[in-house]
Write a protein that holds these residues in place. Structure first.
Motif, mmCIF file in Angstrom:
data_model
loop_
_atom_site.group_PDB
_atom_site.id
_atom_site.type_symbol
_atom_site.label_atom_id
_atom_site.label_comp_id
_atom_site.label_asym_id
_atom_site.label_seq_id
_atom_site.Cartn_x
_atom_site.Cartn_y
_atom_site.Cartn_z
ATOM 1 N N SER A 1 -18.298 18.525 -17.461
ATOM 2 C CA SER A 1 -17.797 17.194 -17.781
ATOM 3 C C SER A 1 -18.290 16.256 -16.683
ATOM 4 O O SER A 1 -17.985 16.444 -15.512
ATOM 5 N N PHE B 1 -18.217 12.136 -25.495
ATOM 6 C CA PHE B 1 -16.775 12.308 -25.607
ATOM 7 C C PHE B 1 -16.240 12.054 -24.203
ATOM 8 O O PHE B 1 -16.525 12.822 -23.284
ATOM 9 N N LEU C 1 -13.052 11.398 -21.699
ATOM 10 C CA LEU C 1 -11.621 11.511 -21.442
ATOM 11 C C LEU C 1 -11.231 10.470 -20.402
ATOM 12 O O LEU C 1 -11.798 10.432 -19.312
ATOM 13 N N TRP D 1 -9.548 20.161 -21.341
ATOM 14 C CA TRP D 1 -10.745 19.320 -21.440
ATOM 15 C C TRP D 1 -11.915 19.977 -20.709
ATOM 16 O O TRP D 1 -13.030 20.023 -21.214
ATOM 17 N N PHE E 1 -20.039 15.326 -22.409
ATOM 18 C CA PHE E 1 -18.613 15.200 -22.126
ATOM 19 C C PHE E 1 -18.464 14.517 -20.780
ATOM 20 O O PHE E 1 -19.140 14.883 -19.819
ATOM 21 N N HIS F 1 -15.660 12.243 -17.967
ATOM 22 C CA HIS F 1 -14.300 11.895 -17.553
ATOM 23 C C HIS F 1 -14.363 10.580 -16.790
ATOM 24 O O HIS F 1 -15.202 10.404 -15.911
ATOM 25 N N THR G 1 -3.314 9.065 -21.841
ATOM 26 C CA THR G 1 -4.585 9.777 -21.824
ATOM 27 C C THR G 1 -5.227 9.607 -23.194
ATOM 28 O O THR G 1 -4.590 9.853 -24.214
ATOM 29 N N ILE H 1 -9.139 9.889 -25.517
ATOM 30 C CA ILE H 1 -10.520 10.352 -25.606
ATOM 31 C C ILE H 1 -11.255 9.350 -26.478
ATOM 32 O O ILE H 1 -10.870 9.111 -27.626
ATOM 33 N N THR I 1 -11.379 6.702 -31.307
ATOM 34 C CA THR I 1 -10.495 7.061 -30.197
ATOM 35 C C THR I 1 -9.487 8.097 -30.672
ATOM 36 O O THR I 1 -9.012 8.032 -31.807
ATOM 37 N N GLY J 1 -5.398 11.742 -25.952
ATOM 38 C CA GLY J 1 -6.006 12.692 -25.028
ATOM 39 C C GLY J 1 -5.568 14.125 -25.195
ATOM 40 O O GLY J 1 -6.247 15.045 -24.766
ATOM 41 N N VAL K 1 -10.523 16.218 -31.976
ATOM 42 C CA VAL K 1 -11.823 16.002 -31.332
ATOM 43 C C VAL K 1 -12.803 17.068 -31.803
ATOM 44 O O VAL K 1 -13.939 16.768 -32.182
#
Length: 185
Positions: A18, A36, A38, A47, A64, A66, A74, A76, A87, A90, A96
């Motif tokens: 990530s 994607f 987060l 995650w 991915f 963050h 939270t 995503i 969206t 989280g 997802v």
């Protein structure tokens, strides 16, 4: 000593599955590909696991990330070539994952596992799955044709996936693969 280096190597590779996004690099990083992202104070273990399991999807333009957020909420956010397209809460990793396989932006031939095969069977864009083994002569002959098909289907609404029956024997058996290669829609 070797096991120590192996453990450190695994931790490092997992940590970078990530990508850390910041205000300075966000626009540049997310400008190309499918992201994607987060938004949270820190990435959750779930995650990190999702990102680690799919780090090979980078070859398909799927990333991915963050983005550290000071908010308690939270979320995503999914981006395609820099534009936000959807969206998720989280904590809703199931949605997802469903989005990852149901949307037609995933291109090329994706390596499947049992969990992902079950997920793609629930709907969305159709999937053509190749079951193969690296030692199989007919599979080797099919490989360049499969790669050509993957690039030719780029703008269409068909996803390609493959399962290595040498490393995932149970999955191939559950799909009643009797000969190699086998193609299933």
């Amino acid at each position: 000593m070797k096991s120590l280096f192996l453990c450190i190597g695994l931790l490092v590779s997992s940590a970078f599955a990530s990508i850390q996004l910041t205000p300075d690099n966000f626009k540049l990083k997310t400008a190309q590909g499918n992201w994607f992202v987060l938004y949270s104070k820190e990435p959750s273990p779930a995650w990190t696991q999702l990102a680690d399991e799919h780090k090979a999807w980078k070859q398909h333009g799927v990333y991915f990330g963050h983005f550290e957020s000071s908010h308690d909420d939270t979320t995503i956010q999914v981006y395609r070539n820099g534009e936000s397209i959807t969206t998720f809460p989280g904590t809703d990793l199931a949605s997802v994952k469903q989005h990852m396989v149901s949307d037609s932006w995933l291109r090329g031939s994706v390596v499947l596992t049992k969990d992902w095969l079950e997920l793609i069977q629930t709907g969305g864009a159709p999937w053509l799955v190749k079951f193969y083994a690296p030692w199989c002569g007919h599979c080797k002959k099919l490989a360049p044709i499969w790669d050509l098909l993957a690039s030719a289907l780029e703008p269409s609404h068909v996803n390609l996936a493959e399962v290595n029956c040498e490393t995932d024997k149970d999955l191939c058996s559950s799909q009643k693969v009797a000969g190699l290669p086998t193609l299933k829609l």
